[in-house]
Design an enzyme around this catalytic site. Sequence first.
Site, PDB file in Angstrom:
ATOM      1  N   GLN A  40       0.851  -1.199   0.000  1.00  0.00           N
ATOM      2  CA  GLN A  40       0.000   0.000   0.000  1.00  0.00           C
ATOM      3  C   GLN A  40       0.882   1.242   0.000  1.00  0.00           C
ATOM      4  O   GLN A  40       0.374   2.353  -0.059  1.00  0.00           O
ATOM      5  CB  GLN A  40      -0.884   0.009   1.250  1.00  0.00           C
TER       6      GLN A  40
ATOM      7  N   HIS B 271      -1.578   1.305  -4.241  1.00  0.00           N
ATOM      8  CA  HIS B 271      -1.944   2.712  -4.049  1.00  0.00           C
ATOM      9  C   HIS B 271      -1.071   3.644  -4.879  1.00  0.00           C
ATOM     10  O   HIS B 271      -0.931   4.824  -4.560  1.00  0.00           O
ATOM     11  CB  HIS B 271      -1.903   3.096  -2.562  1.00  0.00           C
TER      12      HIS B 271
END
Length: 261
Positions: free
Chosen positions: A109, A129
């Site tokens: 992430q 992300h």
Amino acid sequence: MWRAEGEQAQAMAAAARLLAQARRIVFFTGAGVSTESGIPDFRSPDGVWARYNPRDFTFQRFVASAETRAASWSRLLKSGLLDDLQPNPAHRAIAGFGAQGTLDRVITQNVDGLHQKAGVAPELVVEVHGTARLVRCLGCERRFPTPLLVPRLEAGERDPRCDECSGILKLATISFGQAMPQEAMREAVEHASACDLMVVVGSSLVVNPAATLPLYALEHGAPVIIVNREPTRLDRHFDVVLRGQAGTILPALLDAVRAGA
Ligand code: NAD
Ligand code: ZN
């Protein structure tokens, strides 16, 4: 399953055994794997949310307001993300599993690029992300390295625009309210479903849909280990829960595997 603090040695041994047996390990990492490199996470008491309001971070506000964009670029200059960041022992231990030949993917992430910098092959890193290493034009989709924009920001441009199409520029990261990158999510789900062991490191597991990825591993029968400073809401589903610093625990696990756990 081992959870109690006093049973950490047993939990370490159980985790080392799982790691030694596995052939397709997926690491799933969050901001906590990078705090020991000096990048604050979001939800720890000294994290970013302690200083900023999450509502100021949405994609819709970024697109709608030049003031929000200016604030966002100025925050980036102060964030430390542009410094010459170095991987820490946790990143290096994960790369060490790559050298063992049992690392299938690192699904992260994080947007800091430190797994690649620690030596994990770029094609094995799935950035769900996005990345802060690139800037993207929301008009023509052109992407370029973030350091190329920094001198313009430092020279006082508050709302820099694309040289080609005058479109809005944004870090190639995924903000709240922005769609997940389809190809990265597809790859993440595929590998989370097909791994024979998942190791979650440094994630509060509250940001969806990324936080659902460990569930794919569980659903397909793979054991899951978590290494995190604090409890998460999914801990009770995991096979081994290791509470503590990733930069201490992961190198110890790699050593144990190398020593023939
Ligand atoms: P989070 O801040 O929600 O949770 C981090 C977790 O890691 C916490 O539970 C904390 O207890 C734990 N932790 C912190 N330091 C640790 C350490 N040294 N060892 C073990 N555990 C540690 O982070 P998240 O779940 O990744 O979600 C935050 C979102 O913010 C992510 O989607 C990510 O995109 C973004 N983010 C990225 C960075 C980065 O790229 N480095 C930094 C901050 C936030
Ligand atoms: Zn453009």
